[in-house]
Design a protein around this motif. Structure first.
Motif, PDB file in Angstrom:
ATOM      1  N   ASP A   1     -30.605  41.909 -10.623  1.00 57.00           N
ATOM      2  CA  ASP A   1     -30.293  43.420 -10.629  1.00 57.00           C
ATOM      3  C   ASP A   1     -30.657  44.432 -11.076  1.00 57.00           C
ATOM      4  N   LEU A   2     -31.451  43.792 -11.919  1.00 58.25           N
ATOM      5  CA  LEU A   2     -31.989  44.420 -12.939  1.00 58.25           C
ATOM      6  C   LEU A   2     -32.987  45.370 -13.096  1.00 58.25           C
ATOM      7  N   ASN A   3     -33.197  45.319 -11.788  1.00 55.73           N
ATOM      8  CA  ASN A   3     -34.926  45.611 -11.485  1.00 55.73           C
ATOM      9  C   ASN A   3     -34.714  46.189 -10.148  1.00 55.73           C
ATOM     10  N   PRO A   4     -34.691  47.874 -10.795  1.00 55.60           N
ATOM     11  CA  PRO A   4     -34.458  48.832 -10.106  1.00 55.60           C
ATOM     12  C   PRO A   4     -35.071  48.861  -8.249  1.00 55.60           C
ATOM     13  N   ILE A   5     -36.329  47.722  -8.182  1.00 55.61           N
ATOM     14  CA  ILE A   5     -37.283  47.903  -7.180  1.00 55.61           C
ATOM     15  C   ILE A   5     -36.453  47.793  -6.213  1.00 55.61           C
ATOM     16  N   GLU A   6     -35.674  46.660  -6.303  1.00 55.41           N
ATOM     17  CA  GLU A   6     -34.591  45.896  -5.507  1.00 55.41           C
ATOM     18  C   GLU A   6     -33.581  46.587  -4.352  1.00 55.41           C
ATOM     19  N   ASN A   7     -33.063  48.278  -5.169  1.00 50.06           N
ATOM     20  CA  ASN A   7     -32.663  49.222  -4.463  1.00 50.06           C
ATOM     21  C   ASN A   7     -33.412  49.829  -3.140  1.00 50.06           C
ATOM     22  N   LEU A   8     -35.186  49.472  -3.564  1.00 51.64           N
ATOM     23  CA  LEU A   8     -35.752  50.374  -2.626  1.00 51.64           C
ATOM     24  C   LEU A   8     -35.400  49.410  -1.545  1.00 51.64           C
ATOM     25  N   TRP A   9     -35.799  48.297  -1.980  1.00 54.00           N
ATOM     26  CA  TRP A   9     -35.675  47.283  -0.617  1.00 54.00           C
ATOM     27  C   TRP A   9     -34.691  47.595   0.238  1.00 54.00           C
ATOM     28  N   SER A  10     -33.606  48.141  -0.228  1.00 49.64           N
ATOM     29  CA  SER A  10     -32.118  47.836  -0.353  1.00 49.64           C
ATOM     30  C   SER A  10     -32.111  48.706   1.210  1.00 49.64           C
ATOM     31  N   ILE A  11     -32.895  50.110   0.153  1.00 53.38           N
ATOM     32  CA  ILE A  11     -33.058  51.698   1.443  1.00 53.38           C
ATOM     33  C   ILE A  11     -34.071  50.898   2.493  1.00 53.38           C
ATOM     34  N   ILE A  12     -35.217  50.573   2.447  1.00 52.72           N
ATOM     35  CA  ILE A  12     -36.321  50.071   3.430  1.00 52.72           C
ATOM     36  C   ILE A  12     -35.475  49.518   4.682  1.00 52.72           C
ATOM     37  N   LYS A  13     -34.829  48.274   3.992  1.00 55.75           N
ATOM     38  CA  LYS A  13     -34.512  47.672   5.306  1.00 55.75           C
ATOM     39  C   LYS A  13     -33.432  48.652   5.837  1.00 55.75           C
ATOM     40  N   CYS A  14     -32.311  48.719   5.479  1.00 56.71           N
ATOM     41  CA  CYS A  14     -30.935  49.596   5.884  1.00 56.71           C
ATOM     42  C   CYS A  14     -32.461  50.079   6.821  1.00 56.71           C
ATOM     43  N   GLU A  15     -33.204  51.126   7.023  1.00 59.19           N
ATOM     44  CA  GLU A  15     -33.785  52.501   7.570  1.00 59.19           C
ATOM     45  C   GLU A  15     -34.533  51.548   8.896  1.00 59.19           C
ATOM     46  N   ILE A  16     -35.270  50.910   8.470  1.00 61.91           N
ATOM     47  CA  ILE A  16     -36.457  49.466   9.351  1.00 61.91           C
ATOM     48  C   ILE A  16     -35.371  49.004  10.519  1.00 61.91           C
ATOM     49  N   TYR A  17     -34.111  48.503  10.409  1.00 61.23           N
ATOM     50  CA  TYR A  17     -32.829  47.379  10.797  1.00 61.23           C
ATOM     51  C   TYR A  17     -32.247  48.417  11.224  1.00 61.23           C
ATOM     52  N   LYS A  18     -31.595  49.750  11.294  1.00 61.83           N
ATOM     53  CA  LYS A  18     -30.674  50.648  11.755  1.00 61.83           C
ATOM     54  C   LYS A  18     -30.940  50.827  12.779  1.00 61.83           C
ATOM     55  N   GLU A  19     -28.772  50.608  13.878  1.00 57.54           N
ATOM     56  CA  GLU A  19     -28.632  50.467  14.659  1.00 57.54           C
ATOM     57  C   GLU A  19     -28.925  48.928  15.581  1.00 57.54           C
ATOM     58  N   GLY A  20     -29.179  47.907  14.385  1.00 62.03           N
ATOM     59  CA  GLY A  20     -29.489  46.694  14.946  1.00 62.03           C
ATOM     60  C   GLY A  20     -31.032  46.798  15.141  1.00 62.03           C
ATOM     61  N   LYS A  21     -31.310  47.130  15.132  1.00 60.43           N
ATOM     62  CA  LYS A  21     -33.247  47.783  15.607  1.00 60.43           C
ATOM     63  C   LYS A  21     -33.311  46.126  15.991  1.00 60.43           C
ATOM     64  N   GLN A  22     -34.478  45.943  16.248  1.00 55.53           N
ATOM     65  CA  GLN A  22     -35.557  44.122  16.003  1.00 55.53           C
ATOM     66  C   GLN A  22     -37.034  45.048  16.486  1.00 55.53           C
ATOM     67  N   TYR A  23     -37.917  43.524  16.478  1.00 58.07           N
ATOM     68  CA  TYR A  23     -39.318  44.040  16.300  1.00 58.07           C
ATOM     69  C   TYR A  23     -39.682  42.706  16.903  1.00 58.07           C
ATOM     70  N   THR A  24     -41.059  42.932  17.833  1.00 56.68           N
ATOM     71  CA  THR A  24     -41.803  42.016  18.961  1.00 56.68           C
ATOM     72  C   THR A  24     -42.669  41.603  18.294  1.00 56.68           C
ATOM     73  N   SER A  25     -43.996  42.392  17.244  1.00 55.05           N
ATOM     74  CA  SER A  25     -44.339  42.005  16.373  1.00 55.05           C
ATOM     75  C   SER A  25     -44.477  41.730  15.276  1.00 55.05           C
ATOM     76  N   LEU A  26     -45.355  41.003  14.139  1.00 59.93           N
ATOM     77  CA  LEU A  26     -45.339  41.335  12.674  1.00 59.93           C
ATOM     78  C   LEU A  26     -45.782  42.451  12.292  1.00 59.93           C
ATOM     79  N   ASN A  27     -46.959  43.067  13.123  1.00 61.98           N
ATOM     80  CA  ASN A  27     -47.207  44.280  12.966  1.00 61.98           C
ATOM     81  C   ASN A  27     -46.687  45.051  13.078  1.00 61.98           C
ATOM     82  N   SER A  28     -45.311  45.277  14.539  1.00 63.66           N
ATOM     83  CA  SER A  28     -44.384  46.343  14.792  1.00 63.66           C
ATOM     84  C   SER A  28     -43.497  46.590  13.375  1.00 63.66           C
ATOM     85  N   VAL A  29     -42.840  45.401  13.041  1.00 63.99           N
ATOM     86  CA  VAL A  29     -41.746  45.575  11.437  1.00 63.99           C
ATOM     87  C   VAL A  29     -43.009  45.538  10.643  1.00 63.99           C
TER      88      VAL A  29
END
Length: 263
Positions: free
Chosen positions: A195-223
């Motif tokens: 909770d003291l590391n601000p980059i954790e908030n960056l991870w949240s921003i990125i995850k919200c974006e890449i998984y929005k609307e239940g998005k899934q991926y078919t390969s490691l390269n695509s994610v």
């Protein structure tokens, strides 16, 4: 009554016979549905170390601190993210189901002032121990970013990493020292303190974006490509807001006597 059901809340007020739809409609005006947060437990020693850390760095110029961390992303996202409202008459999308999960990608990045460092991808199949972690930093952070900086920047920069075994080992500490990152240039870190590391908030921003609307991926390269694209969309002002929050975080942890703060 945090995390109580609507029925339990109404029953505690001696109100019965109200349909669930009505209960939820009333509660939406004053509350939100949330899942319980998973955090490492804090004992007395942890809280004291968090307070000591806050006192030590209270007068630090945090614009000089590089906040780093790793994040693992999967093809399907964290459990429970594919949830949301749909219109009447619409059908919920059917998620892909896999036999073996599909694996994931380990990502490293850093933020300093208003700048994003990375993200860099850990090679698939590599387990980060002390040796592989240091080699990874050499090939990415040092060769691709740090060596391009001025001597005055390197002199003033403070490197932050958490206490993961590959980070805090004697091998890694000695290796970083040979790179000039030692003593006051290597930030000490209290235990159990994401909770003291601000980059954790960056991870949240990125995850919200890449998984929005239940998005899934078919390969490691695509994610991985999705992570890179989402990271590029995070502008300098957003990063500056995160790194600029540190004074408030330190004051909060002191006010809570070492307890967890909101992120």
């Amino acid at each position: 009554m945090p995390l109580a059901t609507s029925l339990a809340i109404f029953q505690s007020c001696n109100i019965t016979g109200v349909p669930k739809s009505t209960r939820c409609a009333i509660l939406r005006d004053m509350a939100k549905v949330r899942k319980a947060e998973r955090r490492p437990p804090l004992n007395k020693t942890h809280k004291l170390k968090r307070q000591d850390w806050a006192k030590k760095y209270l007068k630090t110029d945090f614009s000089k601190v590089l906040w780093t961390d790793e994040m693992r992303v999967s093809l399907d996202g964290p459990d429970g993210w594919a949830r949301g409202w749909i219109g009447k008459g619409q059908r919920a999308p059917v998620p892909l189901r896999r036999q073996q999960g599909g694996g994931g990608v380990l990502v490293w990045a850093g933020i300093i002032k208003d700048e994003l460092v990375g993200p860099f991808r850990v090679e698939d199949g590599v387990k980060l121990n002390s040796q592989s972690y240091c080699q990874f930093l050499e090939d990415t952070f040092f060769k691709q970013w740090y060596r391009k900086k001025s001597a005055s920047f390197k002199k003033n920069m403070i490197f932050m990493q958490d206490n993961a075994p590959s980070h805090a080992s004697k091998y890694s500490t000695a290796w970083l020292a040979r790179k000039g990152i030692k003593e006051e240039k290597l930030m000490t870190w209290p235990p159990c303190s994401p909770d003291l590391n601000p980059i954790e908030n960056l991870w949240s921003i990125i995850k919200c974006e890449i998984y929005k609307e239940g998005k899934q991926y078919t390969s490691l390269n695509s994610v991985w490509e999705a992570v890179v694209a989402a990271a590029r969309n995070v502008d300098g002002e957003q990063i500056k807001t995160l790194t600029g929050s540190m004074d408030g975080r330190l004051l909060s942890v002191l006010a809570k006597k070492g307890g967890y703060i909101g992120r």
